[in-house]
Design a protein around this motif. Structure first.
Motif, PDB file in Angstrom:
ATOM      1  N   LYS A 283      30.775  39.464  48.206  1.00 38.67           N
ATOM      2  CA  LYS A 283      32.022  39.546  47.443  1.00 38.67           C
ATOM      3  C   LYS A 283      33.173  40.122  48.270  1.00 38.67           C
ATOM      4  O   LYS A 283      34.323  39.756  48.065  1.00 38.67           O
ATOM      5  CB  LYS A 283      31.809  40.397  46.187  1.00 38.67           C
ATOM      6  CG  LYS A 283      30.949  39.707  45.161  1.00 38.67           C
ATOM      7  CD  LYS A 283      30.664  40.594  43.973  1.00 38.67           C
ATOM      8  CE  LYS A 283      29.797  39.846  42.973  1.00 38.67           C
ATOM      9  NZ  LYS A 283      29.416  40.700  41.861  1.00 38.67           N
ATOM     10  N   ALA A 284      32.860  41.010  49.198  1.00 35.74           N
ATOM     11  CA  ALA A 284      33.911  41.654  50.002  1.00 35.74           C
ATOM     12  C   ALA A 284      34.403  40.747  51.124  1.00 35.74           C
ATOM     13  O   ALA A 284      35.599  40.701  51.416  1.00 35.74           O
ATOM     14  CB  ALA A 284      33.395  42.969  50.580  1.00 35.74           C
ATOM     15  N   THR A 285      33.475  39.993  51.758  1.00 34.24           N
ATOM     16  CA  THR A 285      33.856  39.172  52.916  1.00 34.24           C
ATOM     17  C   THR A 285      34.079  37.707  52.561  1.00 34.24           C
ATOM     18  O   THR A 285      34.783  36.996  53.280  1.00 34.24           O
ATOM     19  CB  THR A 285      32.775  39.213  54.018  1.00 34.24           C
ATOM     20  OG1 THR A 285      31.579  38.599  53.537  1.00 34.24           O
ATOM     21  CG2 THR A 285      32.504  40.625  54.487  1.00 34.24           C
ATOM     22  N   GLY A 286      33.449  37.242  51.491  1.00 31.48           N
ATOM     23  CA  GLY A 286      33.536  35.828  51.130  1.00 31.48           C
ATOM     24  C   GLY A 286      32.480  34.985  51.819  1.00 31.48           C
ATOM     25  O   GLY A 286      32.390  33.788  51.589  1.00 31.48           O
TER      26      GLY A 286
ATOM     27  N   ASP B 213      25.052  41.557  47.928  1.00 31.90           N
ATOM     28  CA  ASP B 213      26.025  41.108  46.930  1.00 31.90           C
ATOM     29  C   ASP B 213      27.415  41.676  47.258  1.00 31.90           C
ATOM     30  O   ASP B 213      28.418  40.969  47.204  1.00 31.90           O
ATOM     31  CB  ASP B 213      25.572  41.561  45.542  1.00 31.90           C
ATOM     32  CG  ASP B 213      26.337  40.891  44.423  1.00 31.90           C
ATOM     33  OD1 ASP B 213      26.669  39.693  44.568  1.00 31.90           O
ATOM     34  OD2 ASP B 213      26.598  41.552  43.401  1.00 31.90           O
ATOM     35  N   PHE B 214      27.449  42.956  47.623  1.00 34.34           N
ATOM     36  CA  PHE B 214      28.712  43.598  48.009  1.00 34.34           C
ATOM     37  C   PHE B 214      29.332  42.888  49.218  1.00 34.34           C
ATOM     38  O   PHE B 214      30.517  42.552  49.210  1.00 34.34           O
ATOM     39  CB  PHE B 214      28.488  45.079  48.332  1.00 34.34           C
ATOM     40  CG  PHE B 214      29.623  45.699  49.100  1.00 34.34           C
ATOM     41  CD1 PHE B 214      30.843  45.963  48.476  1.00 34.34           C
ATOM     42  CD2 PHE B 214      29.488  45.991  50.442  1.00 34.34           C
ATOM     43  CE1 PHE B 214      31.902  46.509  49.185  1.00 34.34           C
ATOM     44  CE2 PHE B 214      30.532  46.537  51.157  1.00 34.34           C
ATOM     45  CZ  PHE B 214      31.751  46.803  50.534  1.00 34.34           C
ATOM     46  N   LEU B 215      28.531  42.645  50.255  1.00 34.23           N
ATOM     47  CA  LEU B 215      29.057  41.983  51.457  1.00 34.23           C
ATOM     48  C   LEU B 215      29.566  40.585  51.137  1.00 34.23           C
ATOM     49  O   LEU B 215      30.608  40.164  51.645  1.00 34.23           O
ATOM     50  CB  LEU B 215      27.984  41.916  52.554  1.00 34.23           C
ATOM     51  CG  LEU B 215      27.637  43.250  53.217  1.00 34.23           C
ATOM     52  CD1 LEU B 215      26.494  43.046  54.211  1.00 34.23           C
ATOM     53  CD2 LEU B 215      28.837  43.863  53.901  1.00 34.23           C
TER      54      LEU B 215
ATOM     55  N   SER C 259      37.430  47.996  44.479  1.00 30.10           N
ATOM     56  CA  SER C 259      36.999  47.396  43.211  1.00 30.10           C
ATOM     57  C   SER C 259      35.682  46.638  43.373  1.00 30.10           C
ATOM     58  O   SER C 259      34.858  46.620  42.450  1.00 30.10           O
ATOM     59  CB  SER C 259      38.094  46.511  42.614  1.00 30.10           C
ATOM     60  OG  SER C 259      38.415  45.458  43.462  1.00 30.10           O
ATOM     61  N   VAL C 260      35.447  46.032  44.539  1.00 28.94           N
ATOM     62  CA  VAL C 260      34.160  45.356  44.791  1.00 28.94           C
ATOM     63  C   VAL C 260      33.041  46.401  44.856  1.00 28.94           C
ATOM     64  O   VAL C 260      31.957  46.193  44.317  1.00 28.94           O
ATOM     65  CB  VAL C 260      34.206  44.519  46.093  1.00 28.94           C
ATOM     66  CG1 VAL C 260      32.832  43.960  46.421  1.00 28.94           C
ATOM     67  CG2 VAL C 260      35.215  43.392  45.979  1.00 28.94           C
TER      68      VAL C 260
END
Length: 104
Positions: free
Chosen positions: A84-87, A80-82, A19-20
């Motif tokens: 949202k995916a890792t915090g 941005d993906f990293l 979803s991310v």
């Protein structure tokens, strides 16, 4: 291939990562077992999977893309993906990577 630690509270769940990816990389995302794959902007291939409770990412750059705007937009979307995916922010990911190297 890069591996990223997940912040506490960020589950190593491939469906959450999917979803991310949908949010950050509009387009078709294929799923092959536990491996997600897509392409976006200046990246001809983005492969993502969970390994040892860490986010594993393998990317291939598209050498044909020379437009700076596309390259910058791709980098922004990937960061941005990293995030949202890792915090973890980019700064925190660098700190974690340096810590990992120091431990080995």
């Amino acid at each position: 291939m890069q591996q990223y630690k997940l912040k506490r509270g960020f589950k190593p769940d491939i469906d959450r990562i999917y979803s991310v990816m949908e949010e950050c990389f509009p387009g078709e995302i294929s799923r092959n077992g536990g491996v997600l794959e897509t392409s976006y902007g200046a990246l001809s291939k983005i492969k993502v999977w969970i390994e040892n409770k860490m986010l594993s990412v393998d990317t291939v750059s598209d050498k044909a893309v020379t437009d700076d705007k596309i390259v910058m937009q791709t980098n922004r979307a990937f960061r941005d993906f990293l995030n949202k995916a890792t915090g973890y922010t980019a700064k925190e990911r660098i700190k974690n990577a340096k810590k990992e190297v120091g431990e080995e």
